[in-house]
Design a protein around this motif. Structure first.
Motif, PDB file in Angstrom:
ATOM      1  N   UNK A  61       0.824  -1.218   0.000  1.00 34.97           N
ATOM      2  CA  UNK A  61       0.000   0.000   0.000  1.00 34.97           C
ATOM      3  C   UNK A  61       0.858   1.268   0.000  1.00 34.97           C
ATOM      4  N   UNK A  62       2.174   1.109   0.027  1.00 38.79           N
ATOM      5  CA  UNK A  62       3.064   2.262  -0.037  1.00 38.79           C
ATOM      6  C   UNK A  62       3.655   2.682   1.288  1.00 38.79           C
ATOM      7  N   UNK A  63       3.467   1.876   2.339  1.00 43.57           N
ATOM      8  CA  UNK A  63       4.033   2.191   3.659  1.00 43.57           C
ATOM      9  C   UNK A  63       5.376   1.477   3.775  1.00 43.57           C
ATOM     10  N   UNK A  64       6.437   2.238   3.920  1.00 42.31           N
ATOM     11  CA  UNK A  64       7.791   1.658   3.943  1.00 42.31           C
ATOM     12  C   UNK A  64       8.517   1.868   5.261  1.00 42.31           C
ATOM     13  N   UNK A  65       8.096   2.845   6.048  1.00 39.18           N
ATOM     14  CA  UNK A  65       8.756   3.135   7.321  1.00 39.18           C
ATOM     15  C   UNK A  65       8.006   2.434   8.455  1.00 39.18           C
ATOM     16  N   UNK A  66       8.638   1.434   9.069  1.00 38.07           N
ATOM     17  CA  UNK A  66       8.006   0.684  10.153  1.00 38.07           C
ATOM     18  C   UNK A  66       8.693   0.954  11.493  1.00 38.07           C
ATOM     19  N   UNK A  67       9.457   2.051  11.549  1.00 34.65           N
ATOM     20  CA  UNK A  67      10.224   2.330  12.762  1.00 34.65           C
ATOM     21  C   UNK A  67       9.333   2.646  13.957  1.00 34.65           C
ATOM     22  N   UNK A  68       8.132   3.151  13.703  1.00 28.37           N
ATOM     23  CA  UNK A  68       7.224   3.497  14.809  1.00 28.37           C
ATOM     24  C   UNK A  68       6.011   2.572  14.857  1.00 28.37           C
ATOM     25  N   UNK A  69       6.146   1.419  14.203  1.00 27.03           N
ATOM     26  CA  UNK A  69       5.055   0.443  14.179  1.00 27.03           C
ATOM     27  C   UNK A  69       5.481  -0.825  14.920  1.00 27.03           C
ATOM     28  N   UNK A  70       4.620  -1.265  15.831  1.00 27.91           N
ATOM     29  CA  UNK A  70       4.829  -2.540  16.523  1.00 27.91           C
ATOM     30  C   UNK A  70       3.648  -3.440  16.209  1.00 27.91           C
ATOM     31  N   UNK A  71       3.933  -4.625  15.685  1.00 29.72           N
ATOM     32  CA  UNK A  71       2.876  -5.596  15.410  1.00 29.72           C
ATOM     33  C   UNK A  71       2.688  -6.503  16.614  1.00 29.72           C
ATOM     34  N   UNK A  72       1.427  -6.706  17.000  1.00 36.51           N
ATOM     35  CA  UNK A  72       1.104  -7.704  18.022  1.00 36.51           C
ATOM     36  C   UNK A  72       0.135  -8.693  17.378  1.00 36.51           C
ATOM     37  N   UNK A  73       0.453  -9.967  17.486  1.00 38.08           N
ATOM     38  CA  UNK A  73      -0.315 -10.996  16.793  1.00 38.08           C
ATOM     39  C   UNK A  73      -1.440 -11.494  17.681  1.00 38.08           C
ATOM     40  N   UNK A  74      -2.670 -11.391  17.168  1.00 40.47           N
ATOM     41  CA  UNK A  74      -3.820 -11.794  17.958  1.00 40.47           C
ATOM     42  C   UNK A  74      -5.043 -12.027  17.095  1.00 40.47           C
ATOM     43  N   UNK A  75      -6.222 -12.060  17.744  1.00 38.74           N
ATOM     44  CA  UNK A  75      -7.461 -12.394  17.043  1.00 38.74           C
ATOM     45  C   UNK A  75      -8.626 -11.812  17.830  1.00 38.74           C
ATOM     46  N   UNK A  76      -9.458 -11.031  17.178  1.00 41.49           N
ATOM     47  CA  UNK A  76     -10.593 -10.398  17.851  1.00 41.49           C
ATOM     48  C   UNK A  76     -11.581 -11.413  18.416  1.00 41.49           C
ATOM     49  N   UNK A  77     -11.650 -12.585  17.804  1.00 47.80           N
ATOM     50  CA  UNK A  77     -12.654 -13.564  18.231  1.00 47.80           C
ATOM     51  C   UNK A  77     -12.191 -14.457  19.376  1.00 47.80           C
ATOM     52  N   UNK A  78     -10.980 -14.203  19.894  1.00 46.20           N
ATOM     53  CA  UNK A  78     -10.402 -15.046  20.944  1.00 46.20           C
ATOM     54  C   UNK A  78     -10.316 -14.266  22.250  1.00 46.20           C
ATOM     55  N   UNK A  79     -10.449 -14.986  23.355  1.00 47.37           N
ATOM     56  CA  UNK A  79     -10.344 -14.362  24.673  1.00 47.37           C
ATOM     57  C   UNK A  79      -8.989 -13.672  24.827  1.00 47.37           C
ATOM     58  N   UNK A  80      -9.025 -12.491  25.444  1.00 49.14           N
ATOM     59  CA  UNK A  80      -7.791 -11.727  25.621  1.00 49.14           C
ATOM     60  C   UNK A  80      -7.198 -11.254  24.318  1.00 49.14           C
ATOM     61  N   UNK A  81      -8.048 -11.183  23.270  1.00 44.90           N
ATOM     62  CA  UNK A  81      -7.634 -10.785  21.924  1.00 44.90           C
ATOM     63  C   UNK A  81      -6.568 -11.708  21.341  1.00 44.90           C
ATOM     64  N   UNK A  82      -6.415 -12.883  21.960  1.00 45.06           N
ATOM     65  CA  UNK A  82      -5.443 -13.841  21.460  1.00 45.06           C
ATOM     66  C   UNK A  82      -4.007 -13.391  21.608  1.00 45.06           C
ATOM     67  N   UNK A  83      -3.764 -12.400  22.475  1.00 47.95           N
ATOM     68  CA  UNK A  83      -2.428 -11.831  22.633  1.00 47.95           C
ATOM     69  C   UNK A  83      -1.620 -12.585  23.686  1.00 47.95           C
ATOM     70  N   UNK A  84      -0.322 -12.607  23.485  1.00 48.78           N
ATOM     71  CA  UNK A  84       0.564 -13.141  24.517  1.00 48.78           C
ATOM     72  C   UNK A  84       0.569 -12.171  25.696  1.00 48.78           C
ATOM     73  N   UNK A  85       1.063 -12.624  26.835  1.00 48.30           N
ATOM     74  CA  UNK A  85       1.125 -11.765  28.024  1.00 48.30           C
ATOM     75  C   UNK A  85       1.942 -10.517  27.744  1.00 48.30           C
ATOM     76  N   UNK A  86       3.047 -10.692  27.046  1.00 54.32           N
ATOM     77  CA  UNK A  86       3.923  -9.554  26.736  1.00 54.32           C
ATOM     78  C   UNK A  86       3.234  -8.560  25.808  1.00 54.32           C
TER      79      UNK A  86
END
Length: 663
Positions: A61-86
């Motif tokens: 989509x044209x976004x090349x700078x990820x220096x201020x982006x943090x991805x957290x892997x999860x799922x809206x349909x899962x308890x706790x958003x499917x996120x790890x504790x960290x």
């Protein structure tokens, strides 16, 4: 059309650093929001299902700078958003939450819809509550469909339960269930669960006392200036049905409308709200007022003109259409019954939205002038999904010049403006454009003629108007260039650019014509086809198989073309001609080629700054006699389609001509 540059009332330097948690960042609205947020002083936490896929999607989509982006892997349909504790601890560090997640699928099964929307709402609300109790949540921004009955955003006009009325606007959160049961008769599980999620978050925010803004975008289309709409649901379903002749009636008629807005406007609204230091909250339907939007009759007429198909004359009430679809009409139209729930006769209270846009220093942008480009883009995507889905080579971008779609590569010096021929498009000229850019370093513009590629049709029904309309459209493109430039055309495109040179009356333009169509076709099949009535020829072209096209190409070329290359090209052409818009544009120019009063060869003055490149094995068209002696000529040992099948040699010849002209 006026293009819009969206600004906020605060400069970038005035923005304090904040952390924003965003769901739905790879969606149609979400990607644009991320792109705009990258211009802000913000750290982004993006909740995604797959980090690798999300990064790839955003890069495309044209976004090349990820220096201020943090991805957290999860799922809206899962308890706790499917996120790890960290990762959940990271999410708890957000100052602002933008909840725009959820699958765009009106046919979504109820259990899945409930998991995504209702469970997602509960988990986001729980996270918001924890943040607010710990240190105060600045803002929760929830993006939910414009048909939601909750909040002060809708009033009924001449409505009834059967025609899309909610029986009044729901203002009382305690009466949410009653309002929900009074929704449209066509409401899908997808819509119902989204609205229930809206109700849940509203009640939760009121109980926990954190600021909540609800953004209600209408049906979303692509951004200015191209209108590229990758989300082919929604209005795309209507485009596909009309293109295939499966829209015999106007849904709802002139009393109904389909509210529309572009995704960059929605994203700008979200970004602005995220920057408010002391948000007051509210409900913001992001759409034009009904009186400023086309009704369904006008919208269908606009689609018919853009797609070059007959427009239906009669309308029918939505309940009848819905019942017909449920009874099997869906198999005929290709439109699921749930899709018509976005067509309404309701008026929406946009006063609060107008006030928001005034704070942003603008009014709600008018999407109507963009719609022909949206419709053409959707038509191209739906007709040629494989070609349309390919990523552009590095350095290229789609934009718009004048009223036409253009592929652009930036560079230094004079631009090369390249216009394709019959059975072609800007995408087919990409290999030539790439080769020429590498050799010269100049800017390259590859233009889609009107009705070809991603450009809207002219709306003309006469071939003379069609050719002259193409010339006028290209003049509109080159008028955006202030200095000198080089104008290149192939086949009928060469004839068009020659007429453009005469029309614009500029002495700082040089012309290169590649296999120009200055004589009638020698091919008897093409001669006979060109005499057919326009609609009949359009229909015949739409039925052209790859095998027939290969035979036609070989009849016009005495050289041996690589079998694999010509078959791949024929496949692309055959697929694109299934679009009435593209078939009609080709039909107009095919008919014009056989006219006895077609455009003449260059005059002496024009010839002095023109290069003619002729493929001497072309037996479909003859090289004209009696050309001006001042015309510079070159030959290649190929046939009519040499710019596409031999792009490197063509580019080298053009680059040498440029050097010679400079000397």
């Amino acid at each position: 059309m006026e293009y819009h540059t969206y600004t906020t009332e605060m400069s970038k330097n005035d923005h304090e650093a904040i952390t924003i948690l965003l769901t739905g960042s790879t969606g149609f609205i979400g990607k644009e929001a991320v792109k705009q947020l990258m211009d802000e002083n913000s750290d982004l936490i993006l909740l995604v299902r797959s980090k690798l896929k999300a990064q790839s999607t955003l890069q495309a989509y044209g976004i090349t700078d990820f220096s201020r982006i943090t991805f957290v892997q999860g799922d809206l349909s899962v308890s706790g958003l499917g996120l790890s504790t960290e990762d959940y601890k990271l999410a708890l560090g957000a100052d602002v939450i933008i909840h725009a997640g959820g699958t765009m699928d009106v046919t979504l099964e109820r259990t899945l819809a409930e998991g995504i929307f209702m469970n997602g709402a509960k988990e986001i609300a729980a996270l918001a509550e924890q943040i607010h109790r710990a240190r105060g949540l600045r803002h929760l921004i929830h993006v939910v469909g414009f048909m939601s009955p909750y909040g002060k955003n809708a009033t009924e006009v001449e409505g009834s339960i059967g025609e899309g009325s909610t029986g009044g606007t729901a203002h009382n959160p305690g009466d949410l269930r009653t309002a929900s049961l009074k929704m449209l008769h066509t409401e899908s599980a997808y819509e119902h669960m989204k609205f229930e999620a809206d109700a849940y978050i509203r009640k939760h925010a009121e109980r926990c006392a954190y600021p909540l803004s609800v953004v209600n975008p209408s049906t979303v289309v692509g951004a200015y200036p191209t209108g590229e709409t990758e989300q082919t649901g929604g209005i795309g379903m209507l485009v596909q049905a009309m293109s295939k002749g499966r829209m015999p009636i106007i849904p709802g008629g002139a009393s109904h409308w389909l509210p529309l807005i572009s995704n960059d406007v929605v994203a700008q609204t979200i970004v602005y709200l995220s920057r408010e230091v002391e948000p007051s909250g509210g409900t913001y339907p992001v759409l034009l007022p009904k009186e400023d939007s086309p009704n369904m009759k006008e919208l269908i007429q606009l689609m018919a003109t853009t797609l070059d198909v007959p427009s239906p004359r009669w309308s029918a009430p939505l309940p009848i259409i819905h019942a017909a679809m449920k009874a099997g009409g869906e198999r005929i139209s290709g439109i699921p019954p749930e899709s018509i729930s976005f067509i309404t006769k309701r008026r929406f209270d946009v006063e609060q939205t107008k006030q928001l846009f005034l704070r942003m220093g603008q009014s709600i942008p008018n999407v109507v002038p963009l719609l022909p480009h949206v419709i053409a883009d959707l038509d191209y995507r739906l007709t040629s999904p494989v070609v349309a889905g390919k990523a552009l080579p590095k350095g290229w971008k789609r934009t718009r010049k004048g009223d036409l779609a253009v592929l652009v590569h930036e560079g230094q010096g004079e631009p090369w403006v390249i216009v394709h021929g019959l059975m072609s498009s800007a995408d087919e000229m990409l290999p030539l454009g790439q080769a020429l850019q590498r050799l010269t370093g100049n800017p390259i513009w590859l233009v889609d003629l009107a009705g070809f590629g991603r450009s809207p049709a002219l709306g003309a029904q006469q071939d003379e108007v069609g050719f002259n309309g193409q010339v006028k459209a290209i003049v509109g493109v080159v008028n955006e260039i202030t200095g000198s430039f080089k104008l290149v055309g192939h086949s009928i495109g060469a004839t068009i650019v020659g007429a453009v040179l005469r029309e614009c009356k500029r002495s700082d333009v040089q012309l290169a014509v590649l296999q120009p169509v200055w004589t009638a076709s020698e091919d008897q099949v093409q001669r006979l086809a060109s005499k057919l009535p326009r609609r009949m020829l359009q229909k015949q072209l739409s039925r052209m198989s790859s095998r027939r096209l290969v035979k036609q190409f070989k009849r016009a070329d005495s050289t041996i073309i690589d079998e694999k290359a010509i078959l791949a090209y024929a496949d692309r052409v055959s697929t694109s001609l299934r679009s009435p818009r593209i078939a009609g544009a080709n039909a107009d120019l095919l008919r014009w080629i056989q006219r006895p009063d077609r455009a003449a060869v260059p005059t002496f003055d024009e010839a002095a700054r023109t290069l003619l490149v002729w493929g001497r094995t072309d037996i479909g068209y003859m090289r004209p006699q009696g050309l001006p002696t001042s015309l510079k000529c070159a030959e290649l040992p190929y046939g009519h389609q040499f710019p596409m099948f031999h792009p490197q040699e063509t580019a080298m010849l053009l680059a040498d001509w440029q050097v010679e002209q400079n000397l």
